[in-house]
Design an enzyme around this catalytic site. Structure first.
Site, PDB file in Angstrom:
ATOM      1  N   GLU A  49      -0.612  -4.568   5.060  1.00 12.42           N
ATOM      2  CA  GLU A  49       0.258  -5.574   5.692  1.00 12.42           C
ATOM      3  C   GLU A  49      -0.616  -6.751   6.132  1.00 12.42           C
ATOM      4  O   GLU A  49      -1.411  -6.622   7.055  1.00 12.42           O
ATOM      5  CB  GLU A  49       0.982  -4.919   6.873  1.00 12.42           C
ATOM      6  CG  GLU A  49       2.180  -5.661   7.331  1.00 12.42           C
ATOM      7  CD  GLU A  49       3.167  -5.968   6.206  1.00 12.42           C
ATOM      8  OE1 GLU A  49       3.406  -7.170   5.957  1.00 12.42           O
ATOM      9  OE2 GLU A  49       3.677  -5.012   5.583  1.00 12.42           O
ATOM     10  N   SER A  50      -0.435  -7.888   5.449  1.00  9.82           N
ATOM     11  CA  SER A  50      -1.323  -9.026   5.709  1.00  9.82           C
ATOM     12  C   SER A  50      -1.190  -9.550   7.141  1.00  9.82           C
ATOM     13  O   SER A  50      -2.171  -9.998   7.737  1.00  9.82           O
ATOM     14  CB  SER A  50      -1.058 -10.145   4.703  1.00  9.82           C
ATOM     15  OG  SER A  50       0.301 -10.495   4.698  1.00  9.82           O
ATOM     16  N   CYS A  81      -3.211  -7.379  -3.286  1.00  9.67           N
ATOM     17  CA  CYS A  81      -1.874  -7.484  -2.695  1.00  9.67           C
ATOM     18  C   CYS A  81      -1.928  -8.153  -1.306  1.00  9.67           C
ATOM     19  O   CYS A  81      -2.088  -9.356  -1.253  1.00  9.67           O
ATOM     20  CB  CYS A  81      -1.219  -6.110  -2.681  1.00  9.67           C
ATOM     21  SG  CYS A  81       0.565  -6.240  -2.640  1.00  9.67           S
ATOM     22  N   ARG A 126       5.836  -4.246  -2.870  1.00  7.50           N
ATOM     23  CA  ARG A 126       6.108  -5.407  -2.001  1.00  7.50           C
ATOM     24  C   ARG A 126       5.108  -6.528  -2.315  1.00  7.50           C
ATOM     25  O   ARG A 126       4.505  -7.123  -1.418  1.00  7.50           O
ATOM     26  CB  ARG A 126       6.028  -5.010  -0.510  1.00  7.50           C
ATOM     27  CG  ARG A 126       7.160  -4.090  -0.076  1.00  7.50           C
ATOM     28  CD  ARG A 126       7.122  -3.759   1.403  1.00  7.50           C
ATOM     29  NE  ARG A 126       5.862  -3.152   1.767  1.00  7.50           N
ATOM     30  CZ  ARG A 126       5.021  -3.640   2.656  1.00  7.50           C
ATOM     31  NH1 ARG A 126       5.305  -4.747   3.305  1.00  7.50           N
ATOM     32  NH2 ARG A 126       3.905  -3.018   2.917  1.00  7.50           N
ATOM     33  N   HIS A 161      -1.919  -2.939  -7.772  1.00 12.61           N
ATOM     34  CA  HIS A 161      -2.861  -1.991  -7.152  1.00 12.61           C
ATOM     35  C   HIS A 161      -3.690  -1.216  -8.180  1.00 12.61           C
ATOM     36  O   HIS A 161      -3.269  -0.144  -8.623  1.00 12.61           O
ATOM     37  CB  HIS A 161      -2.084  -1.001  -6.280  1.00 12.61           C
ATOM     38  CG  HIS A 161      -1.510  -1.624  -5.045  1.00 12.61           C
ATOM     39  ND1 HIS A 161      -2.139  -1.568  -3.817  1.00 12.61           N
ATOM     40  CD2 HIS A 161      -0.373  -2.331  -4.864  1.00 12.61           C
ATOM     41  CE1 HIS A 161      -1.417  -2.221  -2.934  1.00 12.61           C
ATOM     42  NE2 HIS A 161      -0.335  -2.689  -3.530  1.00 12.61           N
ATOM     43  N   GLU A 163      -6.241   0.510  -7.634  1.00 13.26           N
ATOM     44  CA  GLU A 163      -6.713   1.782  -7.048  1.00 13.26           C
ATOM     45  C   GLU A 163      -5.691   2.892  -7.285  1.00 13.26           C
ATOM     46  O   GLU A 163      -6.025   4.072  -7.240  1.00 13.26           O
ATOM     47  CB  GLU A 163      -7.037   1.615  -5.554  1.00 13.26           C
ATOM     48  CG  GLU A 163      -5.854   1.570  -4.588  1.00 13.26           C
ATOM     49  CD  GLU A 163      -5.111   0.227  -4.540  1.00 13.26           C
ATOM     50  OE1 GLU A 163      -5.341  -0.629  -5.421  1.00 13.26           O
ATOM     51  OE2 GLU A 163      -4.279   0.060  -3.627  1.00 13.26           O
TER      52      GLU A 163
END
Ligand code: GLN
Length: 177
Positions: A49-50, A81, A126, A161, A163
């Site tokens: 969450e930025s 992201c 998201r 992503h 990862e």
């Protein structure tokens, strides 16, 4: 110069990047304080969450020093992201629209087009969208003609992503920067 790899570990998908680095035999430190930034040459800004990460970086007095080190190109950044949104705040030359692919229930996985990274799979959660990309940036992968991975000076940034799809080549490419 010796390489010192860190993962920003205030919030978000930290462990998954750690597993990727372990699998390619790269040691790393978890960056949780300003002191942990000492000597870091490569830093992963993970998904999460930025807004929360920005608040915590400011609360812990890490924002200014990190911004300076990134802007001076002392640190190579792999931004994923939410980490792409942070990268933009640290000088990546793009405009970015948060949550532009929809909410959590609109998460999806798809094949991406990339000359550099063959058979690249993108997992979008998201995800933000790059709405404007400077001519100075190099677009490394696209989805339906839109940029999803970008390189700009010391930044390697993507809105999906790697990862989660365990795409090691991206990490190897980043560590060569
Ligand atoms: N939507 C999140 C944000 O705005 C990013 C989501 C993610 O990192 N998977 O920070």
């Amino acid at each position: 110069m010796t390489k010192k790899v860190g993962i920003l570990a205030l919030q978000g998908a930290v462990a998954e990047h750690g597993k990727m680095l372990e699998k390619i035999g790269q040691s790393f430190v978890l960056v949780k304080t300003k002191k942990d930034l000492d000597g870091i040459t490569h830093l992963i800004l993970p998904g999460g969450e930025s807004t929360t990460m920005t608040k915590l970086l400011k609360l812990f007095g890490m924002w200014d020093v990190l911004e300076q080190k990134i802007k001076n190109q002392e640190i190579m950044v792999l931004g994923i992201c939410a980490g792409a949104i942070l990268s933009q705040r640290f000088g990546l030359q793009v405009e970015i629209d948060r949550n532009a692919y929809g909410g959590q229930q609109h998460s999806f996985s798809t094949n991406l087009e990339s000359d550099l990274f063959p058979s690249l799979r993108g997992i979008f959660i998201r995800a933000p969208k790059f709405t404007k990309v400077s001519d100075d940036c190099c677009i490394l992968a696209t989805y339906e003609g839109e940029p999803v991975a970008i390189e700009d000076r010391n930044f390697l940034v993507m809105i999906f992503h790697p990862e989660l799809s365990e795409y090691y080549a991206i990490y190897e490419y980043f560590l060569k920067k």
